[in-house]
Motif scaffolding. Structure first.
Motif, PDB file in Angstrom:
ATOM      1  N   HIS A 116       0.827  -1.326  -0.196  1.00 30.49           N
ATOM      2  CA  HIS A 116       0.048  -0.146   0.032  1.00 30.49           C
ATOM      3  C   HIS A 116       0.787   1.272  -0.027  1.00 30.49           C
ATOM      4  N   LEU A 117       2.110   1.065   0.129  1.00 29.71           N
ATOM      5  CA  LEU A 117       2.976   2.299   0.411  1.00 29.71           C
ATOM      6  C   LEU A 117       3.788   2.606  -0.895  1.00 29.71           C
ATOM      7  N   ARG A 118       3.300   1.764  -2.052  1.00 28.06           N
ATOM      8  CA  ARG A 118       4.011   1.801  -3.538  1.00 28.06           C
ATOM      9  C   ARG A 118       4.399   3.122  -3.978  1.00 28.06           C
ATOM     10  N   ASP A 119       3.537   4.213  -3.663  1.00 26.67           N
ATOM     11  CA  ASP A 119       3.656   5.819  -4.377  1.00 26.67           C
ATOM     12  C   ASP A 119       3.998   6.479  -3.106  1.00 26.67           C
ATOM     13  N   SER A 120       4.314   6.023  -2.162  1.00 26.41           N
ATOM     14  CA  SER A 120       4.726   7.175  -0.816  1.00 26.41           C
ATOM     15  C   SER A 120       6.504   7.135  -1.277  1.00 26.41           C
ATOM     16  N   TYR A 121       6.973   8.235  -0.680  1.00 23.70           N
ATOM     17  CA  TYR A 121       8.395   8.732  -0.415  1.00 23.70           C
ATOM     18  C   TYR A 121       8.763   8.164   0.631  1.00 23.70           C
ATOM     19  N   PRO A 122      10.148   7.811   0.861  1.00 25.21           N
ATOM     20  CA  PRO A 122      10.843   7.270   2.017  1.00 25.21           C
ATOM     21  C   PRO A 122      10.481   8.286   3.282  1.00 25.21           C
ATOM     22  N   SER A 123      10.569   9.669   3.052  1.00 24.36           N
ATOM     23  CA  SER A 123      10.257  10.482   4.181  1.00 24.36           C
ATOM     24  C   SER A 123       8.724  10.449   4.919  1.00 24.36           C
ATOM     25  N   GLU A 124       8.005   9.641   3.827  1.00 21.59           N
ATOM     26  CA  GLU A 124       6.430   9.753   4.344  1.00 21.59           C
ATOM     27  C   GLU A 124       6.050   8.391   5.282  1.00 21.59           C
ATOM     28  N   ILE A 125       7.092   7.480   5.255  1.00 19.87           N
ATOM     29  CA  ILE A 125       6.757   6.371   5.795  1.00 19.87           C
ATOM     30  C   ILE A 125       7.288   5.951   7.350  1.00 19.87           C
ATOM     31  N   SER A 126       7.098   5.273   8.037  1.00 21.15           N
ATOM     32  CA  SER A 126       7.534   4.920   9.484  1.00 21.15           C
ATOM     33  C   SER A 126       9.039   4.124   9.433  1.00 21.15           C
ATOM     34  N   GLY A 127       9.705   4.172  10.673  1.00 22.78           N
ATOM     35  CA  GLY A 127      10.804   3.374  10.394  1.00 22.78           C
ATOM     36  C   GLY A 127      10.756   1.886  10.115  1.00 22.78           C
ATOM     37  N   GLY A 128       9.709   1.377  10.638  1.00 23.28           N
ATOM     38  CA  GLY A 128       9.655  -0.159  10.321  1.00 23.28           C
ATOM     39  C   GLY A 128       9.290  -0.305   8.953  1.00 23.28           C
ATOM     40  N   GLU A 129       8.450   0.551   8.549  1.00 19.96           N
ATOM     41  CA  GLU A 129       8.381   0.262   6.942  1.00 19.96           C
ATOM     42  C   GLU A 129       9.432   0.650   6.101  1.00 19.96           C
ATOM     43  N   LYS A 130      10.287   1.601   6.456  1.00 17.77           N
ATOM     44  CA  LYS A 130      11.564   1.889   5.636  1.00 17.77           C
ATOM     45  C   LYS A 130      12.358   0.463   5.847  1.00 17.77           C
ATOM     46  N   GLN A 131      12.510  -0.082   6.942  1.00 20.07           N
ATOM     47  CA  GLN A 131      13.110  -1.132   7.159  1.00 20.07           C
ATOM     48  C   GLN A 131      12.740  -2.234   6.079  1.00 20.07           C
ATOM     49  N   ARG A 132      11.444  -2.357   6.161  1.00 15.38           N
ATOM     50  CA  ARG A 132      10.783  -3.457   5.107  1.00 15.38           C
ATOM     51  C   ARG A 132      11.030  -3.098   3.896  1.00 15.38           C
ATOM     52  N   VAL A 133      11.105  -1.976   3.469  1.00 11.83           N
ATOM     53  CA  VAL A 133      11.146  -1.484   2.079  1.00 11.83           C
ATOM     54  C   VAL A 133      12.718  -1.816   1.640  1.00 11.83           C
TER      55      VAL A 133
END
Lengths: 221, 224
Positions: A116-133
């Motif tokens: 669901h984060l497909r079109d988000s930029y890294p600055s817009e997502i949480s730490g856990g999400e960044k790690q999964r990306v």
């Protein structure tokens, strides 16, 4: 099988390690400044050892004065400590940057709950999400080995535990040599099939997971 | 009113800035993050025009490109081509004085983001060329653009070195700064005032535009 036997002069000590990693998770455990990240950088091809050899399966990646395979050609996934996501690209573009197969990359995103984060930029997502990306981005290149440099250190307890499960699941699906750097005691014990304790550039013991309960309760800082 | 100073200034400053931008970016990318013997020496030479009086830069250029200069003589002998007292001379003077500004901006721009971002791209199999265009250049772009605008402003305002190498030849080498000086000298204060207002407006709008652009772009692109 990843075989690492390298020496490198660092500012305060000489790094001198010799270990191998089968299709398992090996934890590099030790205090800050003990040379953990340098080892990963040497394996990835970012740093050059002074001497020694690095071999992945049948390919020699580094051999003193003879072989130095450049980073781009090593096919080793690397999850950096601060994730090093491309800040100017969306999550999807980050993952697509080095992917080998689009449907596999999309599947990975679903599995890691970041579709669901497909079109988000890294600055817009949480730490856990960044790690999964970052993990999805590395796996999408279908690497022959995976290096993780304290991927859970910036996460809260709950996210960290989820991250552990995800890593174990990925390893189950994708049986490749994985090296995980951490200085978190519980994490090392939980995730590592083997733990290498590193101090001032040398490995001090290499025991099976079952033997470690005593050793590591006293060595955490 | 003769608008040749405006046209000449814009033409030479634009050409000079394009040259400076390309060479500055390439050189900064190659030099700034590597360490090798003689690096400080090379950087000192690059930055030298920044601290020298423009007349010294002009003297140096005459020495190299003048009729008896090393390159000047070659050009004259081989191509019957002269740089001194032509608008090419104006461009060369502008390139030399604005290059340090571009180099400094570009070097800072390439150092300001985490190097592991590039390393991550390499680990994904990307070539150096691809990493440069898709990672390094876009991430350094705000700094590169500000270097571009600063270099353009510096090129537009160049006076001393230009006068030394290109002289003041109406309709040939009369850039706005030179036109102002010679208008005042000949007592034509009206013309001087006109060109002063013109160059202040040009400089001011360049800075305003840069500020507006970087504010807009920082928010849009650089997510940290």
């Amino acid at each position: 099988m990843l075989v690492v036997d390298i020496q490198k002069q660092l500012s305060h000590f000489e790094l001198n390690v010799n270990f191998s990693v089968a299709n398992e998770i090996v934890v590099l455990f030790g205090p800050s400044g003990s040379g953990k990240t340098t080892i990963l950088n040497c394996i990835a091809g970012i740093s050059k050892p002074t001497s020694g050899i690095i071999q992945l399966h049948d390919t020699i990646l580094f051999q003193h004065k003879k072989v130095f395979v450049p980073i781009q050609k090593r096919n080793i996934g690397y999850v950096f400590q601060d994730y090093a996501l491309f800040p100017h690209m969306t999550v999807w573009k980050n993952i697509a940057y080095g992917m080998k197969n689009e449907s596999f990359a999309k599947e990975l995103m679903k599995e890691l709950r970041i579709d669901h984060l497909r079109d988000s930029y890294p600055s817009e997502i949480s730490g856990g999400e960044k790690q999964r990306v970052a993990i999805a981005r590395a796996i999408a290149t279908e690497p022959d080995a995976l290096l993780l440099d304290e991927p859970f250190s910036a996460l809260d307890e709950q996210t960290r535990l989820k991250g552990h499960e995800e890593l174990l699941r990925i390893h189950k699906h994708w049986r490749i040599p994985i090296i995980l750097v951490t200085h978190h005691n519980e994490e090392a014990k939980k995730l590592g099939d083997r733990i290498l304790y590193l101090h001032e550039g040398k490995i001090h013991n290499d025991k099976m997971k079952a033997d470690l309960s005593l050793t590591y309760s006293s060595s955490t800082n | 009113m003769n608008y040749s100073p405006l046209i000449l200034s814009l033409k030479t400053a634009t050409i000079a800035t394009l040259i400076v931008f390309i060479t500055g970016v390439v050189l900064a990318r190659l030099i700034s993050r590597s360490s090798f013997k003689g690096k400080s020496m090379i950087e000192a030479v690059i930055l030298l025009p920044l601290v020298l009086p423009p007349t010294v830069v002009g003297f140096g250029l005459l020495y190299v490109f003048g009729k008896n200069g090393f390159i000047g003589r070659l050009l004259l002998d081989w191509f019957d081509f002269q740089i001194v007292f032509t608008w090419y001379g104006v461009v060369i003077a502008a390139v030399v004085v604005s290059f340090p500004l571009m180099y400094q901006s570009a070097a800072a721009a390439f150092q300001q983001y985490d190097q592991n971002i590039e390393n991550a791209a390499y680990t994904m199999g990307a070539s150096k060329w691809r990493v440069f265009w898709t990672i390094s250049f876009p991430l350094a772009w705000p700094g590169l653009l500000s270097g571009f605008v600063l270099s353009f402003a510096r090129a537009l305002g160049e006076f001393g070195a230009t006068l030394m190498i290109a002289g003041y030849i109406p309709n040939v080498t009369d850039t706005i700064p030179l036109a102002i000086y010679f208008a005042v000298e000949s007592g034509n204060m009206e013309a001087a005032k006109f060109w002063v207002i013109m160059i202040v407006c040009l400089g001011f709008s360049a800075i305003l535009w840069l500020n507006w652009w970087s504010k807009k772009n920082m928010m849009k692109h650089i997510h940290k």
